[in-house]
Write an enzyme that holds these catalytic residues in place. Structure first.
Site, PDB file in Angstrom:
ATOM      1  N   GLY A   4       0.116   0.671   9.841  1.00 46.06           N
ATOM      2  CA  GLY A   4      -0.499   1.119   8.599  1.00 46.06           C
ATOM      3  C   GLY A   4      -2.019   1.027   8.636  1.00 46.06           C
TER       4      GLY A   4
ATOM      5  N   LYS B 112       0.810  -1.226   0.000  1.00 45.81           N
ATOM      6  CA  LYS B 112       0.000   0.000   0.000  1.00 45.81           C
ATOM      7  C   LYS B 112       0.844   1.278   0.000  1.00 45.81           C
ATOM      8  CE  LYS B 112      -4.035  -1.985   2.253  1.00 45.81           C
ATOM      9  NZ  LYS B 112      -5.067  -1.835   3.293  1.00 45.81           N
TER      10      LYS B 112
HETATM   11  P1  ATR Z   1      -0.429  -3.030   9.782  1.00 47.70           P
HETATM   12  O1  ATR Z   1      -0.054  -2.425   8.472  1.00 47.70           O
HETATM   13  O2  ATR Z   1      -1.284  -4.261   9.662  1.00 47.70           O
HETATM   14  O3  ATR Z   1      -1.015  -2.042  10.726  1.00 47.70           O
HETATM   15  P2  ATR Z   1       2.071  -2.865  11.169  1.00 47.70           P
HETATM   16  O4  ATR Z   1       2.358  -1.541  10.543  1.00 47.70           O
HETATM   17  O5  ATR Z   1       3.164  -3.874  11.301  1.00 47.70           O
HETATM   18  O6  ATR Z   1       0.930  -3.624  10.383  1.00 47.70           O
HETATM   19  O7  ATR Z   1       1.420  -2.584  12.609  1.00 47.70           O
HETATM   20  C1  ATR Z   1       0.992  -3.622  13.433  1.00 47.70           C
HETATM   21  C2  ATR Z   1       0.299  -3.027  14.651  1.00 47.70           C
HETATM   22  O8  ATR Z   1      -0.111  -4.084  15.512  1.00 47.70           O
HETATM   23  C3  ATR Z   1       1.195  -2.126  15.488  1.00 47.70           C
HETATM   24  O9  ATR Z   1       0.389  -1.157  16.130  1.00 47.70           O
HETATM   25  C4  ATR Z   1       1.775  -3.122  16.495  1.00 47.70           C
HETATM   26  O10 ATR Z   1       2.257  -2.515  17.671  1.00 47.70           O
HETATM   27  P3  ATR Z   1       3.766  -1.883  17.702  1.00 47.70           P
HETATM   28  O11 ATR Z   1       3.685  -0.584  16.956  1.00 47.70           O
HETATM   29  O12 ATR Z   1       4.049  -1.708  19.138  1.00 47.70           O
HETATM   30  O13 ATR Z   1       4.637  -2.907  17.039  1.00 47.70           O
HETATM   31  C5  ATR Z   1       0.544  -3.934  16.783  1.00 47.70           C
HETATM   32  N1  ATR Z   1       0.798  -5.276  17.324  1.00 47.70           N
HETATM   33  C6  ATR Z   1       1.235  -6.371  16.661  1.00 47.70           C
HETATM   34  N2  ATR Z   1       1.308  -7.439  17.458  1.00 47.70           N
HETATM   35  C7  ATR Z   1       0.905  -7.021  18.689  1.00 47.70           C
HETATM   36  C8  ATR Z   1       0.726  -7.656  19.971  1.00 47.70           C
HETATM   37  N3  ATR Z   1       1.002  -8.967  20.142  1.00 47.70           N
HETATM   38  N4  ATR Z   1       0.277  -6.914  20.996  1.00 47.70           N
HETATM   39  C9  ATR Z   1      -0.003  -5.605  20.836  1.00 47.70           C
HETATM   40  N5  ATR Z   1       0.142  -4.941  19.668  1.00 47.70           N
HETATM   41  C10 ATR Z   1       0.573  -5.638  18.602  1.00 47.70           C
END
Ligand code: ATR
Length: 275
Positions: free
Chosen positions: A131, A66
């Site tokens: 994102g 994206k």
């Molecule tokens: P996307 O594009 O799907 O949003 P991303 O940019 O990798 O993917 O973001 C993933 C989000 O899920 C982030 O907010 C991440 O938190 P961090 O910024 O602290 O990494 C969150 N996330 C992923 N796994 C998590 C978990 N087990 N517990 C809490 N937050 C999680």
């Protein structure tokens, strides 16, 4: 010859988008073909160019492309600029690529029109700052919320996201533990944790009476966040299937100038799932 559209991503094999757009086309009498196109990281721009050279008219773009789609688009909508990501591309007559982002409006339409949840004056908690979260902050704030709190595991990332939208409405950020004692009318999960069967560590008393839990993720069985909402007696829960169909409808509208009826398409997909 039908007009050609598609969705690019990786992985893409299980995408529901071909089924959704084919249903829209049938319903509105549009002669289009829509298929899922697997693209390897590093070859997105080439794949778009090849699709266009073969007469392609427009593309949906999903993970992980994206942001690249946004960069590739010369003409960008304001909502794409704000999201810094594009999920919809089109090719104008003079050959320019335009980019838009329909994810946020898809979420807002699912919440307000399909689920009947008004957003104006509501206290909303958005979980996550990646994102997926960035794509929905602008359209949510445009609904006139009482406040939007972004809670994220990495607090600095949430703060940076909130800062980018300071001019768009009342938005702030914090960590999960700072939510203790606060109440919200709507919780929206935009973390990818749900896909791994996990829920961020949020206090259960954040749910105000009548509060809903909405998971932007979806699966054929209730997601971890939907289950969390049920366990903690949310007034209602939903996964993101409706959002998926609504963002598709908005893309279809951008390409074809006609708005499909989403309700039968959502119902058809739901029937195929296990619940
Ligand atoms: P996307 O594009 O799907 O949003 P991303 O940019 O990798 O993917 O973001 C993933 C989000 O899920 C982030 O907010 C991440 O938190 P961090 O910024 O602290 O990494 C969150 N996330 C992923 N796994 C998590 C978990 N087990 N517990 C809490 N937050 C999680």
């Amino acid at each position: 010859m039908p007009d050609r559209y598609g969705v690019m991503g990786q992985p893409i094999a299980h995408s529901k988008s071909p089924r959704i757009h084919t249903a829209f086309a049938r319903q509105t009498g549009q002669d289009i073909e829509y298929r899922a196109i697997e693209v390897q990281p590093g070859s997105f721009a080439r794949a778009v160019a090849a699709f266009r050279a073969q007469g392609g008219r427009g593309l949906n773009v999903t993970l992980p492309f994206k942001e690249e789609a946004f960069t590739l688009a010369l003409d960008r909508s304001e909502r794409a600029e704000r999201a810094r990501a594009a999920n919809t591309l089109g090719f104008s007559a003079d050959g320019r690529i335009w980019g838009d982002n329909t994810d946020g409006i898809g979420l807002v339409r699912d919440l307000t029109l399909n689920l009947g949840l008004p957003l104006a004056g509501r206290r909303v908690l958005l979980l996550g700052a990646g994102g997926a979260a960035r794509g929905v902050v602008g359209p949510l704030l445009a609904e006139g919320l009482a406040g939007l709190v972004i809670a994220n595991r990495t607090v600095a990332r949430g703060e940076a996201l909130a800062r980018d939208f300071q001019d768009a409405g009342p938005v702030s950020a914090c960590g999960f533990e700072a939510l203790a004692g606060r109440r919200f009318d709507l919780l929206i999960n935009a973390t990818s944790a749900s896909l791994q069967g996990e829920v961020p560590p949020i206090p259960e008393d954040v749910l105000a009476p009548g509060a809903w839990c909405y998971d932007m993720m979806y699966a054929d069985a209730p997601t971890a966040f939907v289950r969390w909402g049920l366990t903690n007696r949310a007034a209602g829960t939903s996964d993101g299937l409706g959002m998926l169909v609504e963002q598709a409808a908005e893309s279809f509208f951008l390409w074809r100038g006609i708005r499909p009826d989403t309700a039968p398409v959502i119902a058809g997909l739901r029937k195929k799932a296990r619940y």
